[in-house]
Write an enzyme that holds these catalytic residues in place. Structure first.
Site, PDB file in Angstrom:
ATOM      1  N   GLY A 263     -79.808  56.395 -46.152  1.00  0.00           N
ATOM      2  CA  GLY A 263     -79.376  56.089 -47.506  1.00  0.00           C
ATOM      3  C   GLY A 263     -77.954  55.563 -47.550  1.00  0.00           C
ATOM      4  N   ALA A 264     -77.048  56.315 -46.934  1.00  0.00           N
ATOM      5  CA  ALA A 264     -75.645  55.937 -46.974  1.00  0.00           C
ATOM      6  C   ALA A 264     -74.868  56.809 -45.991  1.00  0.00           C
ATOM      7  CB  ALA A 264     -75.077  56.128 -48.380  1.00  0.00           C
ATOM      8  N   GLU A 300     -72.131  61.094 -50.995  1.00  0.00           N
ATOM      9  CA  GLU A 300     -71.199  60.580 -49.981  1.00  0.00           C
ATOM     10  C   GLU A 300     -69.759  60.887 -50.371  1.00  0.00           C
ATOM     11  OE1 GLU A 300     -72.769  59.886 -47.400  1.00  0.00           O
ATOM     12  OE2 GLU A 300     -74.722  59.616 -48.377  1.00  0.00           O
TER      13      GLU A 300
HETATM   14  N1  TRP Z   1     -74.439  61.588 -43.127  1.00  0.00           N
HETATM   15  C1  TRP Z   1     -75.330  60.711 -43.833  1.00  0.00           C
HETATM   16  C2  TRP Z   1     -75.583  61.405 -45.179  1.00  0.00           C
HETATM   17  O1  TRP Z   1     -76.365  62.258 -45.335  1.00  0.00           O
HETATM   18  C3  TRP Z   1     -76.628  60.499 -43.148  1.00  0.00           C
HETATM   19  C4  TRP Z   1     -76.733  59.297 -42.267  1.00  0.00           C
HETATM   20  C5  TRP Z   1     -76.408  58.043 -42.582  1.00  0.00           C
HETATM   21  C6  TRP Z   1     -77.275  59.225 -40.979  1.00  0.00           C
HETATM   22  N2  TRP Z   1     -76.739  57.210 -41.550  1.00  0.00           N
HETATM   23  C7  TRP Z   1     -77.257  57.918 -40.571  1.00  0.00           C
HETATM   24  C8  TRP Z   1     -77.785  60.162 -40.122  1.00  0.00           C
HETATM   25  C9  TRP Z   1     -77.758  57.510 -39.341  1.00  0.00           C
HETATM   26  C10 TRP Z   1     -78.278  59.758 -38.898  1.00  0.00           C
HETATM   27  C11 TRP Z   1     -78.252  58.454 -38.495  1.00  0.00           C
HETATM   28  O2  TRP Z   1     -74.904  61.201 -46.103  1.00  0.00           O
HETATM   29 ZN    ZN Z   2     -74.973  63.760 -46.224  1.00  0.00          ZN
END
Ligand code: TRP
Ligand code: ZN
Length: 891
Positions: A263-264, A300
């Site tokens: 998603g982001a 985020e």
């Molecule tokens: N930390 C991100 C979220 O939950 C998740 C995420 C974004 C992610 N891109 C990724 C996890 C690629 C694993 C691989 O907001």
């Molecule tokens: Zn997250």
């Protein structure tokens, strides 16, 4: 593609690194075919370690040169590591020059190209695909980043933190230098170099500091950024108001990119988003897209404190940031929704997601605790368990210490751990320590079993009323089935929010024996922390109807044995809207299960139909709430209640139920359609969206009923609405009504939709989704999905597009996917194999569509197993897919 089977990484093996990297200067000469990365690191020996070789992570990159303290030093590349056997004594400077190939990077992890620009994705282990590093979250460094690139093609150069310098270079190139003062783990690094434009907004936080907010998108998309910007401003305001957490950066940027695996991503000061969670206007996005954008922007942004300021010691602690941040974004969306009923709608949607995604996961081949004990590919553990169940664990803590107490706990968490990489234990300890005397503090070691043990507990409740003593005794008992690798389950700490109603629906005062008379609330929380406990309520004048697990106060399966009559009392009168909805769902579920079990055609009884009519025509209930209550449980949810799942039977039963509700409530649906039209300018707010959330399903029901009677009047009206709609919610709603009623006008409408939106990728994604999600009839949906693989707009290289067709069909349309001729499983295996060669993260998510194969009835079960075995037999498979299919076959 890698060879051999990677070893599982175990939580118990955690050890601090032998070296730290305290600061790093990175210089990028950006070129799609061959980018040169120069890195200069300050390396320190970990005083508590014993030195030895320095082993840096690195993957799909080429080393050019390595210098230690300015001198060349011998190194070797061993598998996915660069090893320096004899680093200098003491602290030293390490300089590495390496290359990578962004345009060949189809994994979308590390540095890659999309739409002619450069973007990064480093979580969880993508930084090592950019340069050699200690790519683990407990190694935190201060980053200074210089980007150099062709100015005409890449006019915008962004990285984390603050812009400190920029200027021109030879040959039409330019540069920008960024400095991020906050030490951070490598997974939060980001860069962007592209031709983009920004919507900008200045905001002032409570301390009086001015901050610049930017939303960067491709030229031409600026008119779709207003909602994302508003969501960002609301997030800044909310985190300061609710948790006293201010924005700590001069500049906060969001960048949208069309090719993105998730998603982001919360990179410090430079969030990178899937376009799906940024771009929206009335013409192209639905109400739920608007809501999703608000929640992902919030998510985020909230990571800036819960994730970035305090991060994870190791990836087993992922829920430390994800569970907590999902909890925070859920609370944010609820607070933004406003009215009590709009809040309840949000809670119901969140619980539906939990039960439809996490419960199956917890019962399937990939079951794992919120804090897993081992993994092969960490990307496989960005799961509903870590995110959604993790959020429920945090929510239970809040329930046990109260809202104020939870805010105090958060304050203590930041006081103790700001700037550090910590564990889930540290979080729970902070919340408990800030609330001595609370139920959380009292039960903490047991409470933490929620982190360590997989599986969904079953909670059984039995009430006994004793008229002579005017007492009501409630027995609560818990039991958790075994999950892979965890045979025995100790009792969990389960907060059970509850109330008692009289048979005519009035709330009763709740006083337990031995409690003073003034202690009688109408709702309270019982804390079950043993296998079984009894609660005796006194002064109970008549036999009550218990309303248990209000607001879904714990992630468990409740078996309270309530009769239909009792559920109808709750449906009509429960002061808790969640349980009111739940009672309606359960009456529907009983009927669906009965029809599925004995294979008889489903016949709805008058009591049920009248109850549903009562909800639909109710004077004060929120329209969005009515829609949720009148929508029967999904086929996936019904399947989860059964040990032997026949997806076709479930589909038939549910379709029959919907058709009867369409027929028997025809006049009521007409009323709903007519009285819930929205005039004036479009707004995605809860009031307008709520009206559309009832009007569109009403149109669908009217089409369904009319079509069944051979009457095309409503199809004509739906087509008209489809053509004339002033917003995407109504346009898509009308198109869906045509598709769901198998109308002959669906095809011309789809054609028109495609013509109208051919240049808008996110809308074309919807076009694929609608066709792959349509209710199956005579195999037509599956046949269409197969044909769509060859459509010129289809590609596996873009994750949104691939998901639109493949995930939707295999993961969200059970009746189209689970076929007696096994063609769905063949389709699945072929796509998993094709995708794995391009993008293992995406492939492994598709692979999970068969997680629950073991509960399928024959002939599905054997055919599904065969398809999984076929994938597992491939010599060339990524660790990601290998882990999923291997675990599937072990069950
Ligand atoms: N930390 C991100 C979220 O939950 C998740 C995420 C974004 C992610 N891109 C990724 C996890 C690629 C694993 C691989 O907001
Ligand atoms: Zn997250």
């Amino acid at each position: 593609m890698r060879e051999g089977i990677a070893q599982a990484i175990k939580r118990a093996d955690y050890a601090a690194p032998a070296y730290w990297i305290r600061s790093v200067e990175l210089t990028f000469d950006l070129d799609p075919a061959r980018t040169i990365v120069a890195s200069r690191m300050r390396v320190e020996r970990n005083a508590s370690g014993n030195g030895g070789a320095l082993r840096l992570h690195g993957e799909d990159i080429e080393p050019l040169r390595v210098l230690a303290n300015g001198q060349s030093v011998s190194f070797r590349v061993e598998g996915r590591e660069l090893v320096i056997d004899n680093p200098p004594e003491g602290d030293f400077t390490l300089e590495i020059r390496n290359t990578c190939a962004p345009e060949k990077n189809t994994h979308l992890s590390g540095l890659y190209t999309s739409g002619g620009g450069f973007f990064t994705q480093c979580e969880a282990e993508g930084f090592r695909r950019i340069t050699y590093f200690l790519d683990r979250p407990d190694v935190m460094a201060v980053y200074t980043v210089t980007l150099r690139a062709n100015k005409a093609r890449y006019p915008v150069l962004l990285s984390n933190g603050n812009l400190v310098e920029q200027g021109e270079l030879d040959n039409g190139r330019h540069y920008a230098k960024w400095h991020d003062p906050f030490p951070k783990p490598s997974y939060l690094f980001a860069l962007v170099a592209a031709d983009l434009v920004a919507r900008e907004q200045h905001v002032r936080t409570r301390s009086g500091k001015d901050h610049l907010l930017q939303v960067w998108v491709r030229r031409g998309d600026l008119d779709k950024t207003e909602h994302a910007m508003n969501s960002l401003i609301a997030s800044v305001v909310w985190d300061e108001a609710r948790f006293r957490l201010p924005l700590d950066l001069e500049r906060f940027m969001i960048v949208a990119v069309g090719d993105f695996n998730m998603g982001a991503m919360e990179n410090k000061g430079l969030n990178i988003f899937n376009t799906k969670y940024v771009l929206a206007n009335a013409a192209t996005a639905t109400d739920s897209d608007f809501a999703d954008i608000e929640s992902v922007v919030g998510h985020e942004y909230f990571h800036n404190w819960t994730g970035n300021r305090i991060t994870c010691r190791d990836w087993f602690q992922l829920s430390l940031k994800e569970g907590l941040t999902v909890f925070r974004d859920q609370e944010f969306s609820m607070d933004m929704a406003g009215s009590a009923s709009a809040r309840a709608v949000k809670r119901i949607l969140d619980v539906r997601t939990l039960r439809e995604r996490q419960f199956p996961e917890d019962a399937g081949t990939m079951a794992h605790p919120v804090r897993p004990d081992e993994y092969v590919a960490i990307d496989n553990f960005y799961t509903a368990t870590v995110y959604e169940k993790g959020a429920e664990v945090v929510r239970m803590m809040q329930t046990l210490v109260g809202r104020e107490g939870f805010a105090k706990g958060m304050a203590l968490y930041f006081e103790r751990h700001d700037g550090r990489a910590v564990t889930c234990d540290d979080f729970a300890q902070s919340i408990a320590d800030a609330n001595p005397g609370s139920e959380l503090a009292r039960t903490l070691p047991h409470f933490k079993r929620w982190y360590g043990r997989a599986g969904t507990p079953h909670l059984t409740a039995r009430g006994r009323y004793d008229a002579p003593t005017r007492t009501y005794t409630l027995a609560l008992e818990q039991h958790t089935p075994a999950t892979p690798g965890q045979a025995e389950k100790l009792p969990f700490v389960i907060p059970v929010a509850m109330g008692l109603l009289t048979r005519d629906g009035r709330p009763m005062a709740l006083r337990l024996e031995d409690e003073p008379a003034d202690k009688a609330a109408e709702e309270r929380v019982l804390v079950l922390d043993e296998a079984r406990a009894f609660y005796t309520f006194v002064d109970v004048d008549s036999e009550p109807v218990p309303s248990l697990l209000r607001h879904f106060s714990a992630p468990v399966r409740l078996h309270d044995g309530l009769s239909d009559d009792e559920l109808l009392v709750l449906l009509a009168h429960d002061p808790d809207p969640f349980n009111r909805w739940e009672a309606g769902q359960r009456t529907a579920l009983h009927r669906l299960l009965a029809a599925v079990r004995d294979g008889q055609p489903l016949q709805l009884d008058a009591a049920f139909v009248e109850a549903m009519r009562g909800v639909l025509r109710h004077e004060t209930l929120d329209p969005a709430f009515k829609d949720l209550t009148l929508t029967p449980p999904t086929e996936t949810y019904v399947a989860e209640q059964l040990d032997h799942v026949d997806p076709q039977r479930i589909h038939a039963a549910r379709e029959a139920m919907v058709l009867q509700l369409a027929r028997d409530l025809r006049a009521d649906w007409e009323w709903a359609w007519e009285t819930h039209q929205v005039g004036g300018a479009y707004s995605p707010d809860a009031v307008q969206a709520g009206r559309r959330a009832l009007a569109n399903p009403a149109l669908q029901m009217l089409c369904l009923d009319a079509t069944a009677r051979g009457d095309v009047l409503w199809q004509g009206k739906a087509y008209q609405r489809f053509k004339d709609a002033s917003n995407m919610t109504d346009r898509q709603g009308a198109l869906w009504a045509l598709l769901a009623s198998h109308s002959e006008m669906a095809d011309p409408a789809l054609q028109r939709f495609h013509d109208q939106f051919r240049d808008d990728a996110l809308v074309i994604d919807k076009w694929f989704i609608l066709q792959a999600a349509a209710p199956e009839k005579d195999g037509r949906v599956f046949a269409r999905a197969k044909a769509l693989l060859k459509h010129p707009d289809f590609t596996l290289a873009n994750p949104n597009r691939a998901r639109s067709l493949i995930r939707t069909l295999c993961g969200e349309n059970p009746a189209a996917f689970h076929r007696t001729d096994a063609a769905g499983y063949v389709f699945w295996a072929e796509r998993v194999i094709e995708l794995d060669a391009i993008n293992p993260q995406l492939a492994s998510r598709v692979a999970r569509a068969l997680d629950r194969w073991a509960t399928l009835a024959e002939p599905y079960r054997s055919a599904a197993r065969e398809a999984i075995a076929r994938v597992a037999a491939r010599a060339e498979l990524s660790d990601d897919v290998r882990e999923v299919v291997t675990r599937a076959l072990e069950s």
